[in-house]
Design a protein around this motif. Sequence first.
Motif, PDB file in Angstrom:
ATOM      1  N   SER A  13       0.894  -1.235   0.151  1.00  0.00           N
ATOM      2  CA  SER A  13      -0.048  -0.137  -0.018  1.00  0.00           C
ATOM      3  C   SER A  13       0.780   1.192   0.049  1.00  0.00           C
ATOM      4  N   GLU A  14       0.330   2.367  -0.412  1.00  0.00           N
ATOM      5  CA  GLU A  14       1.205   3.720  -0.286  1.00  0.00           C
ATOM      6  C   GLU A  14       0.360   4.431   0.967  1.00  0.00           C
ATOM      7  N   ASN A  15      -0.247   3.968   1.987  1.00  0.00           N
ATOM      8  CA  ASN A  15      -1.191   4.504   2.794  1.00  0.00           C
ATOM      9  C   ASN A  15      -0.553   3.905   4.050  1.00  0.00           C
ATOM     10  N   VAL A  16      -0.108   4.817   4.971  1.00  0.00           N
ATOM     11  CA  VAL A  16       0.645   4.368   6.167  1.00  0.00           C
ATOM     12  C   VAL A  16      -0.213   3.762   7.123  1.00  0.00           C
ATOM     13  N   ASN A  17      -1.477   4.323   7.363  1.00  0.00           N
ATOM     14  CA  ASN A  17      -2.455   3.977   8.272  1.00  0.00           C
ATOM     15  C   ASN A  17      -3.044   2.389   7.736  1.00  0.00           C
ATOM     16  N   ARG A  18      -3.154   2.129   6.407  1.00  0.00           N
ATOM     17  CA  ARG A  18      -3.335   0.653   5.975  1.00  0.00           C
ATOM     18  C   ARG A  18      -2.497  -0.135   6.202  1.00  0.00           C
ATOM     19  N   ILE A  19      -1.075   0.335   5.716  1.00  0.00           N
ATOM     20  CA  ILE A  19       0.073  -0.369   6.438  1.00  0.00           C
ATOM     21  C   ILE A  19      -0.079  -0.895   7.604  1.00  0.00           C
ATOM     22  N   TYR A  20      -0.186   0.194   8.503  1.00  0.00           N
ATOM     23  CA  TYR A  20       0.172  -0.028   9.897  1.00  0.00           C
ATOM     24  C   TYR A  20      -0.988  -1.210  10.359  1.00  0.00           C
ATOM     25  N   GLY A  21      -2.020  -0.911   9.718  1.00  0.00           N
ATOM     26  CA  GLY A  21      -3.258  -1.975  10.147  1.00  0.00           C
ATOM     27  C   GLY A  21      -2.870  -3.663   9.905  1.00  0.00           C
ATOM     28  N   MET A  22      -2.013  -3.567   8.768  1.00  0.00           N
ATOM     29  CA  MET A  22      -1.563  -5.099   8.262  1.00  0.00           C
ATOM     30  C   MET A  22      -0.489  -5.480   9.122  1.00  0.00           C
ATOM     31  N   ILE A  23       0.451  -4.602   9.573  1.00  0.00           N
ATOM     32  CA  ILE A  23       1.631  -5.289  10.199  1.00  0.00           C
ATOM     33  C   ILE A  23       1.750  -5.008  11.891  1.00  0.00           C
ATOM     34  N   LYS A  24       0.525  -4.370  12.049  1.00  0.00           N
ATOM     35  CA  LYS A  24       0.602  -3.968  13.525  1.00  0.00           C
ATOM     36  C   LYS A  24       0.913  -5.186  14.640  1.00  0.00           C
ATOM     37  N   ASN A  25       0.422  -6.351  14.202  1.00  0.00           N
ATOM     38  CA  ASN A  25       0.693  -7.504  14.923  1.00  0.00           C
ATOM     39  C   ASN A  25       1.868  -8.341  14.707  1.00  0.00           C
ATOM     40  N   ASP A  74       5.506  -9.853  14.318  1.00  0.00           N
ATOM     41  CA  ASP A  74       6.972  -9.841  15.364  1.00  0.00           C
ATOM     42  C   ASP A  74       7.948  -8.889  14.815  1.00  0.00           C
ATOM     43  N   TYR A  75       8.349  -9.070  13.595  1.00  0.00           N
ATOM     44  CA  TYR A  75       9.233  -8.166  12.841  1.00  0.00           C
ATOM     45  C   TYR A  75       8.644  -7.501  11.774  1.00  0.00           C
ATOM     46  N   VAL A  76       9.301  -6.286  11.266  1.00  0.00           N
ATOM     47  CA  VAL A  76       8.920  -5.682  10.176  1.00  0.00           C
ATOM     48  C   VAL A  76      10.096  -5.390   9.281  1.00  0.00           C
ATOM     49  N   VAL A  77      10.130  -5.613   7.946  1.00  0.00           N
ATOM     50  CA  VAL A  77      11.318  -4.617   6.989  1.00  0.00           C
ATOM     51  C   VAL A  77      10.387  -4.017   5.949  1.00  0.00           C
ATOM     52  N   LEU A  78      11.016  -3.103   5.857  1.00  0.00           N
ATOM     53  CA  LEU A  78      10.471  -2.049   4.839  1.00  0.00           C
ATOM     54  C   LEU A  78      11.568  -2.238   3.612  1.00  0.00           C
ATOM     55  N   ILE A  79      11.082  -2.339   2.249  1.00  0.00           N
ATOM     56  CA  ILE A  79      11.856  -2.412   1.018  1.00  0.00           C
ATOM     57  C   ILE A  79      11.994  -0.673   0.839  1.00  0.00           C
ATOM     58  N   LYS A  80      13.261  -0.300   1.175  1.00  0.00           N
ATOM     59  CA  LYS A  80      13.694   0.945   1.071  1.00  0.00           C
ATOM     60  C   LYS A  80      13.186   1.947  -0.284  1.00  0.00           C
ATOM     61  N   ASN A  81      13.930   1.219  -1.295  1.00  0.00           N
ATOM     62  CA  ASN A  81      13.766   1.682  -2.628  1.00  0.00           C
ATOM     63  C   ASN A  81      12.321   1.735  -3.173  1.00  0.00           C
ATOM     64  N   TYR A  82      11.353   1.101  -2.564  1.00  0.00           N
ATOM     65  CA  TYR A  82      10.102   1.041  -2.940  1.00  0.00           C
ATOM     66  C   TYR A  82       9.122   1.304  -1.981  1.00  0.00           C
ATOM     67  N   VAL A  83       9.366   2.097  -0.691  1.00  0.00           N
ATOM     68  CA  VAL A  83       8.451   2.849   0.168  1.00  0.00           C
ATOM     69  C   VAL A  83       8.838   4.184   0.055  1.00  0.00           C
ATOM     70  N   ASN A  84       8.101   4.887   0.151  1.00  0.00           N
ATOM     71  CA  ASN A  84       8.217   6.574   0.271  1.00  0.00           C
ATOM     72  C   ASN A  84       8.562   6.835   1.742  1.00  0.00           C
ATOM     73  N   HIS A  85       9.198   7.950   1.962  1.00  0.00           N
ATOM     74  CA  HIS A  85       9.639   8.285   3.214  1.00  0.00           C
ATOM     75  C   HIS A  85       8.397   8.662   4.165  1.00  0.00           C
ATOM     76  N   ASN A  86       7.325   9.051   3.711  1.00  0.00           N
ATOM     77  CA  ASN A  86       6.093   9.116   4.542  1.00  0.00           C
ATOM     78  C   ASN A  86       5.608   7.674   5.323  1.00  0.00           C
ATOM     79  N   ILE A  87       5.926   6.641   4.577  1.00  0.00           N
ATOM     80  CA  ILE A  87       5.676   5.451   5.060  1.00  0.00           C
ATOM     81  C   ILE A  87       6.349   5.164   6.410  1.00  0.00           C
ATOM     82  N   ASN A  95       7.440   4.883  12.234  1.00  0.00           N
ATOM     83  CA  ASN A  95       8.021   5.481  13.402  1.00  0.00           C
ATOM     84  C   ASN A  95       7.057   6.193  14.256  1.00  0.00           C
ATOM     85  N   ASP A  96       6.235   6.914  14.070  1.00  0.00           N
ATOM     86  CA  ASP A  96       5.491   7.522  14.593  1.00  0.00           C
ATOM     87  C   ASP A  96       4.411   6.831  15.422  1.00  0.00           C
ATOM     88  N   HIS A  97       4.166   5.540  14.828  1.00  0.00           N
ATOM     89  CA  HIS A  97       3.281   4.420  15.505  1.00  0.00           C
ATOM     90  C   HIS A  97       3.919   3.674  16.288  1.00  0.00           C
TER      91      HIS A  97
END
Length: 132
Positions: free
Chosen positions: A57-69, A71-84, A89-91
């Motif tokens: 997704s490109e929506n941080v709240n939707r992504i947070y809803g998918m990954i909030k539970n 254990d570990y999270v990996v962001l693919i840096k070249n394919y995720v914008n800084h806002n995500i 981080n804010d969450h």
Amino acid sequence: KHSDYQEKSTENKSYKPTLDFNLDYKTVGIVIADKGLTNGLKEIIEAHHGIPIIAISENVNRIYGMIKNCDYVVLIKNYVNHNISQGLNDHGVKFAMAKTVGQLEVEKAMYRISHALPTEDQNNIDYPIFQK
């Protein structure tokens, strides 16, 4: 705009890992904005006995809803914008970054997040290589 998408799986295919570590059936969320780049990501996680959740997704709240539970999270840096990454981080989400969807990049990021190592790859990290 890409549609939001979530994949779950628990079956290992035939990926042969480079790094030697076990995720002990923890859930690993991979955050990426492009569904076309997800091929093989589930297999990398499953090869280390992890349970994959691919959050697209490109929506941080939707992504947070998918990954909030997860254990570990990996962001693919070249394919995720800084806002995500800033929004996660804010969450309060702790994550590691892989520069690309390259298999070794993703493995290294999973190793770092599962061992409380730095978010980004560094030269002084001694990764455990599988002995053939």
